[in-house]
Design an enzyme around this catalytic site. Structure first.
Site, PDB file in Angstrom:
ATOM      1  N   ARG A   1      36.784  23.581  40.288  1.00 13.86           N
ATOM      2  CA  ARG A   1      35.450  23.840  40.425  1.00 13.86           C
ATOM      3  C   ARG A   1      34.525  23.245  39.083  1.00 13.86           C
ATOM      4  NH1 ARG A   1      33.128  29.697  42.253  1.00 13.86           N
ATOM      5  NH2 ARG A   1      34.406  30.268  40.695  1.00 13.86           N
TER       6      ARG A   1
ATOM      7  N   ARG B   1      33.624  27.152  34.791  1.00 15.30           N
ATOM      8  CA  ARG B   1      33.127  28.466  34.334  1.00 15.30           C
ATOM      9  C   ARG B   1      34.368  29.188  33.757  1.00 15.30           C
ATOM     10  NH1 ARG B   1      31.163  31.318  39.881  1.00 15.30           N
ATOM     11  NH2 ARG B   1      32.608  32.871  39.337  1.00 15.30           N
TER      12      ARG B   1
ATOM     13  N   LYS C   1      31.898  31.681  49.540  1.00 12.54           N
ATOM     14  CA  LYS C   1      30.522  32.467  49.520  1.00 12.54           C
ATOM     15  C   LYS C   1      29.198  31.694  49.027  1.00 12.54           C
ATOM     16  CE  LYS C   1      31.991  35.831  47.120  1.00 12.54           C
ATOM     17  NZ  LYS C   1      33.199  35.330  46.629  1.00 12.54           N
TER      18      LYS C   1
ATOM     19  N   ARG D   1      30.474  44.801  46.316  1.00 18.29           N
ATOM     20  CA  ARG D   1      31.859  44.297  46.100  1.00 18.29           C
ATOM     21  C   ARG D   1      32.675  45.613  45.968  1.00 18.29           C
ATOM     22  NH1 ARG D   1      31.026  39.271  43.429  1.00 18.29           N
ATOM     23  NH2 ARG D   1      32.733  38.221  43.208  1.00 18.29           N
TER      24      ARG D   1
ATOM     25  N   ARG E   1      40.913  38.231  38.985  1.00 21.55           N
ATOM     26  CA  ARG E   1      39.721  38.492  39.974  1.00 21.55           C
ATOM     27  C   ARG E   1      40.120  38.732  41.381  1.00 21.55           C
ATOM     28  NH1 ARG E   1      36.752  33.001  38.682  1.00 21.55           N
ATOM     29  NH2 ARG E   1      35.623  33.508  40.492  1.00 21.55           N
TER      30      ARG E   1
END
Ligand code: AP5
Ligand code: MG
Length: 213
Positions: free
Chosen positions: A127, A160, A13, A88, A171
């Site tokens: 990531r 992160r 996203k 969300r 998540r």
């Protein structure tokens, strides 16, 4: 143009929203980035959000909605925006719908970036993020020019806190329970568009540009 990016955590996203914002000259608004900036500054909002984010849970609607409505009321949002990570939940979507209708306006597109769970877990482990400017990299797919350093602002890249495998699983669970129903919600409104998020990111962007025109 007002655009919503839907998709699981790590679907891309943010990657796509940044390119949309640059091409169509509208602000990119990520509630996750706003929370992370607050955590970095040590604000009360940041501390509260962190307690949920670190567990892979959603931040409560009251808190999130207030921040988002405040942000979209700013002058730079007059010609539209691309929302990344909001709404969300169905209540968040209802609040946004109401706020936009009150301005006699509408959301133009909800773009769902579709990527299945197993692929997501692989992506997140690679990531690397810049907490200073919000840029994201992937150690294999999108490496920075200099290892560990942001191409855009020169800050150090980090993993992160919520990209640990157990947190990613939490998540994904929150996504399936609370966010996935928004796909039907926007489909029923006739503004849902689907893109295959497993393609190369430039091809995903080309598909999005085809939709937006
Ligand atoms: P948020 O920051 O929104 O995180 P998220 O939804 O979990 O999404 P990510 O940012 O992890 O992924 P992304 O889809 O942006 O993918 P990216 O482009 O980075 O939210 C974090 C937390 O904040 C939430 O868990 C929640 O607690 C809280 N929160 C935020 N908004 C909220 C709300 N509205 N309500 C309640 N709580 C809220 O890409 C991922 C990786 O894949 C990158 O490494 C990238 O380089 C790579 N990649 C991207 N595209 C491709 C491709 N096509 N091929 C290969 N690799 C790719
Ligand atoms: Mg993101």
């Amino acid at each position: 143009m007002k655009i919503i990016m839907l998709g699981a955590p790590g679907a891309g996203k943010g990657t796509q929203a940044k390119q949309i914002a640059a091409k169509y000259e509208i602000p990119h608004i990520s509630t996750g980035d706003i929370f992370r900036a607050n955590i970095k500054e040590g604000t009360a909002l940041g501390m509260e959000a962190k307690s949920y984010m670190d567990k892979g849970q959603l931040v409560p609607d009251e808190l999130t909605v207030k921040i988002l409505l405040d942000r979209v009321s700013k002058d730079d949002c007059k010609n539209g925006y691309v929302l990344d990570g909001f709404p969300r939940t169905i209540p968040q979507a209802d609040v946004l719908d109401k706020a936009v209708s009150e301005l006699n306006d509408k959301i133009d597109y909800a773009i769902n970036v579709d990527v299945k769970d197993d692929n997501i877990i692989r992506r997140m482990s690679g990531r690397r993020a810049c907490l200073n400017c919000g840029a994201t990299y992937h150690i294999v797919n999108v490496p920075p020019k200099k290892e560990g350093i942001c191409d855009t602002c020169g800050s150090e890249l980090v993993i992160r806190d919520d990209d640990k495998e157990e947190t990613v699983k939490a998540r994904l669970l929150a996504y399936h329970e609370q966010t996935q129903p928004l796909i039907d919600y926007y489909n029923n409104k006739g503004i849902l568009k689907e893109v295959d998020g497993t393609k190369d990111m430039n091809d995903v962007f080309a598909d999005i540009v085809n939709i937006l025109g």
